[in-house]
Design an enzyme around this catalytic site. Structure first.
Site, PDB file in Angstrom:
ATOM      1  N   ASP A 131      89.867  40.078  37.560  1.00  0.00           N
ATOM      2  CA  ASP A 131      88.772  40.640  36.771  1.00  0.00           C
ATOM      3  C   ASP A 131      88.201  41.836  37.525  1.00  0.00           C
ATOM      4  O   ASP A 131      87.185  41.726  38.201  1.00  0.00           O
ATOM      5  CB  ASP A 131      87.688  39.574  36.544  1.00  0.00           C
ATOM      6  CG  ASP A 131      86.502  40.147  35.778  1.00  0.00           C
ATOM      7  OD1 ASP A 131      86.668  41.181  35.100  1.00  0.00           O
ATOM      8  OD2 ASP A 131      85.401  39.556  35.867  1.00  0.00           O
ATOM      9  N   ASP A 161      90.871  53.313  27.057  1.00  0.00           N
ATOM     10  CA  ASP A 161      90.809  54.782  26.998  1.00  0.00           C
ATOM     11  C   ASP A 161      90.265  55.196  25.618  1.00  0.00           C
ATOM     12  O   ASP A 161      90.012  54.357  24.766  1.00  0.00           O
ATOM     13  CB  ASP A 161      92.187  55.398  27.268  1.00  0.00           C
ATOM     14  CG  ASP A 161      93.212  55.021  26.204  1.00  0.00           C
ATOM     15  OD1 ASP A 161      93.242  53.838  25.820  1.00  0.00           O
ATOM     16  OD2 ASP A 161      93.961  55.896  25.737  1.00  0.00           O
ATOM     17  N   HIS A 211      88.898  46.739  32.083  1.00  0.00           N
ATOM     18  CA  HIS A 211      89.267  48.153  32.150  1.00  0.00           C
ATOM     19  C   HIS A 211      88.939  48.771  30.792  1.00  0.00           C
ATOM     20  O   HIS A 211      89.799  48.909  29.916  1.00  0.00           O
ATOM     21  CB  HIS A 211      90.757  48.290  32.488  1.00  0.00           C
ATOM     22  CG  HIS A 211      91.158  49.702  32.769  1.00  0.00           C
ATOM     23  ND1 HIS A 211      91.103  50.256  34.024  1.00  0.00           N
ATOM     24  CD2 HIS A 211      91.589  50.686  31.953  1.00  0.00           C
ATOM     25  CE1 HIS A 211      91.497  51.509  33.969  1.00  0.00           C
ATOM     26  NE2 HIS A 211      91.798  51.797  32.718  1.00  0.00           N
ATOM     27  N   GLU A 217      92.749  45.210  30.902  1.00  0.00           N
ATOM     28  CA  GLU A 217      92.338  46.166  29.878  1.00  0.00           C
ATOM     29  C   GLU A 217      92.171  45.417  28.549  1.00  0.00           C
ATOM     30  O   GLU A 217      92.571  44.257  28.436  1.00  0.00           O
ATOM     31  CB  GLU A 217      93.391  47.286  29.730  1.00  0.00           C
ATOM     32  CG  GLU A 217      92.906  48.394  28.815  1.00  0.00           C
ATOM     33  CD  GLU A 217      93.690  49.705  28.928  1.00  0.00           C
ATOM     34  OE1 GLU A 217      94.610  49.789  29.758  1.00  0.00           O
ATOM     35  OE2 GLU A 217      93.360  50.634  28.162  1.00  0.00           O
TER      36      GLU A 217
HETATM   37  O1  9MR Z   1     100.103  47.754  25.260  1.00  0.00           O
HETATM   38  C1  9MR Z   1     100.947  48.709  25.886  1.00  0.00           C
HETATM   39  C2  9MR Z   1     101.971  47.955  26.698  1.00  0.00           C
HETATM   40  O2  9MR Z   1     102.834  47.226  25.842  1.00  0.00           O
HETATM   41  C3  9MR Z   1     102.772  48.934  27.541  1.00  0.00           C
HETATM   42  O3  9MR Z   1     103.628  48.193  28.400  1.00  0.00           O
HETATM   43  C4  9MR Z   1     101.813  49.791  28.367  1.00  0.00           C
HETATM   44  C5  9MR Z   1     102.536  50.812  29.239  1.00  0.00           C
HETATM   45  O4  9MR Z   1     103.214  51.732  28.474  1.00  0.00           O
HETATM   46  O5  9MR Z   1     100.940  50.484  27.505  1.00  0.00           O
HETATM   47  C6  9MR Z   1     100.116  49.636  26.759  1.00  0.00           C
HETATM   48  O6  9MR Z   1      99.326  50.394  25.893  1.00  0.00           O
HETATM   49  C7  9MR Z   1      98.312  51.192  26.445  1.00  0.00           C
HETATM   50  C8  9MR Z   1      98.431  52.568  25.785  1.00  0.00           C
HETATM   51  O7  9MR Z   1      99.614  53.180  26.221  1.00  0.00           O
HETATM   52  C9  9MR Z   1      97.238  53.462  26.045  1.00  0.00           C
HETATM   53  N1  9MR Z   1      96.005  52.801  25.735  1.00  0.00           N
HETATM   54  C10 9MR Z   1      95.856  51.552  26.457  1.00  0.00           C
HETATM   55  C11 9MR Z   1      96.959  50.595  26.072  1.00  0.00           C
HETATM   56  C12 9MR Z   1      96.727  49.216  26.647  1.00  0.00           C
HETATM   57  O8  9MR Z   1      96.915  49.163  28.017  1.00  0.00           O
END
Ligand code: 9MR
Length: 539
Positions: free
Chosen positions: A506, A154, A464, A515
């Site tokens: 993938d 994102d 992602h 991601e």
């Molecule tokens: O890395 C984060 C992971 O530990 C959490 O379980 C997850 C759900 O809350 O969120 C991940 O972080 C994301 C962040 O909230 C927004 N940008 C993308 C991050 C990676 O997926």
């Protein structure tokens, strides 16, 4: 097998399934000469993966440098390289991926090649969300909060996650300055006086420093209210907001700016001074607000990085401020702390402070305290080392480690082992585990993927990652580590193999396994950099 190859003096293990043969051969590519032979050994079953009939081809003592292939009757042959520089390009690509994820700048073809793109998210006029307003800063205010890296797939910029990623890259530099002083990544700043890694990190520090409210608190994040669409940065024109303030963000900002103030001291003395003032102000705010968690407002959909325990952030920030100022009030706090040290992650940061204290604190700390903390780091490293027996891949990964971003759990463990190695004579043991962990990341794992885009012959093609998904280039941005397998399946995609270590696809759909994120890439940089630098020193 590792798709990037092996260092000559590292452990080397291929893992094959259901062979008809009992022995293996390693042949040289150029003339097909047999250069090594060995017996296959039955590997134990891993309860976290469906594979049940695995065998090891162990060729750790084969040190010849060349191109080879592994031949086992009934199995397609597998090519690999053994050489001292196998990690050089992967490491450079892992650093360069931060450049590709810069916010607030266009990327020119001279630096970005086919991934050149227009500027997006200048963040010159960011709104203040009602969750971050005060009587002196209302929601009509606009702030400039330029630069920084996109967090992940994102376009958000999140203080907490940015802090650990930035620290890890600065630790890479601090632990191997001579190595990084020479490392070129072909970025716009390459020709200036700063090493490229410090230029890259500076891009994010300049942003991080803007995330402090006038009273010292740090804004928790800067995002749009909804997740952005599947569009390029310049097409995402929704209003962005600074959202919330929190104890965790404030202490993480304090810690990171304190580290930055010592690393950039020589090159940028004025800036270093300003960062330290900001760091102390954020720490003061946290003293007054020791328990302010981030609470996601109802109208906000972006990531949370929510946390409810702050002992670890207090320890980290206080450690860095003590190193920076030598003020006894910080030492008092540290001496009275009974914190337990764990594998670092965005919500668990005390061990980052421990690493800094051991690296910089020998003359600053009472010797008993220094010894106590050294033992704490070694105990953590030994506990990690003891975990390798649970998997046929000989990596320190247990069921609880297969969380969102499992690959970063493994790499943060590797980082702990590499830092512990500096304080003990255990050279070989820790290093073997680190080599096995890197081999897992680059393909010796149940999925057969090298988890870093563009590095290896079977790599994620549909991460992602909005830029990779919406540019017109087939290959994704190179050098990015995907989160890796875990069985949470929060994205509700379809996973053919549901067990934790197999659960990876993938596909753009899979934001929980495919991601990318800056805090996952940073320990990849650290670990590869340390291995490269160790070889450099031996030259
Ligand atoms: O890395 C984060 C992971 O530990 C959490 O379980 C997850 C759900 O809350 O969120 C991940 O972080 C994301 C962040 O909230 C927004 N940008 C993308 C991050 C990676 O997926």
């Amino acid at each position: 097998m590792s798709q990037v190859g092996y260092l000559p003096n590292s452990s080397k293990l291929a893992i094959v399934s259901s062979p008809v043969a009992t022995h293996f051969e390693i042949k040289r590519k150029i003339d097909h000469a047999v250069r090594y032979e060995g017996m296959l050994e039955k590997a134990k079953k891993w309860p976290l993966s469906h594979e049940s009939n695995l065998f090891h081809a162990n060729f750790g003592d084969f040190t010849e440098q060349d191109e080879f292939y592994l031949e086992i009757e009934g199995i397609p042959s597998m090519s690999f390289t053994i050489g001292n520089s196998v990690y050089v390009e992967p490491h450079r690509a892992a650093i360069k991926s931060f450049y590709f994820n810069r916010s607030g700048t266009s990327l020119a073809p001279a630096h970005a090649g086919k991934w050149a793109r227009p500027v997006g998210h200048l963040d010159e006029e960011v709104s203040v969300h009602s969750s971050a307003t005060t009587t002196s800063l209302d929601s009509y205010a606009v702030l400039a909060s330029k630069k920084g890296w996109y967090d992940a797939g994102d376009y958000g910029k999140y203080t907490v996650n940015s802090a650990i990623a930035t620290y890890t890259l600065l630790a890479a530099y601090e632990h191997n300055p001579q190595y990084y002083d020479k490392l070129i990544t072909n970025i716009p700043e390459t020709k200036n006086d700063l090493p490229d890694l410090l230029d890259e990190v500076r891009w994010n520090l300049d942003w991080l420093a803007t995330m402090q409210r006038y009273d010292g608190a740090a804004f928790h994040k800067l995002t749009t209210l909804e997740w952005p669409g599947k569009v390029m940065p310049h097409e995402d024109v929704e209003q962005r907001f600074v959202i919330g303030v929190s104890t965790s963000a404030s202490l993480d900002l304090a810690a990171t700016l304190a580290v930055a103030s010592r690393v950039y001291q020589e090159h940028e003395p004025e800036l270093a001074k300003q960062w330290l003032v900001q760091a102390e102000k954020a720490w003061e705010w946290a003293q007054q607000n020791p328990d302010t968690p981030y609470i996601q407002p109802n109208d906000v959909k972006s990531g949370e990085y929510g946390d409810s325990t702050f002992d670890d952030e207090f320890f980290w920030a206080t450690a860095e401020l003590y190193i920076a100022t030598e003020n006894p009030r910080y030492l008092d706090y540290l001496s009275n702390s009974h914190i337990e040290f764990t594998v670092p992650g965005w919500a668990d940061v005390e061990t980052l402070g421990l690493i800094s204290l051991l690296t910089h604190g020998k003359d600053l700390l009472p010797s008993l305290l220094y010894e106590k903390w050294k033992q704490a780091l070694l105990s953590l490293a030994d506990a990690i080392s003891n975990q390798i027996t649970t998997s046929p891949y000989r990596i320190p990964m247990e069921e609880a480690d297969f969380v969102w971003g499992s690959n970063s759990v493994l790499l943060n463990k590797a980082m702990v082992l590499l830092t512990a190695r500096r304080f003990t004579n255990n050279n070989k043991g820790y290093l073997d585990i680190v080599h096995q962990s890197i081999a897992y990341i680059f393909g010796t794992n149940p999925t057969g993927f090298s988890f870093v885009t563009g590095i290896g012959n079977r790599t994620p093609m549909s991460p992602h990652h909005r830029i990779s998904e919406s540019d017109s280039v087939e290959a994704p941005i190179p050098g990015m580590l995907v989160g890796g397998p875990h069985s949470g399946h929060q994205d509700k995609c379809s996973y053919p193999y549901p067990m934790p270590a197999d659960s990876y696809i993938d596909n753009w759909c899979s934001f929980s396994t495919n991601e990318v994120a800056i805090n996952w890439n940073a320990p990849l940089v650290y670990v590869l950099g340390e291995l490269n630098a160790l070889l450099d020193k031996r030259k």
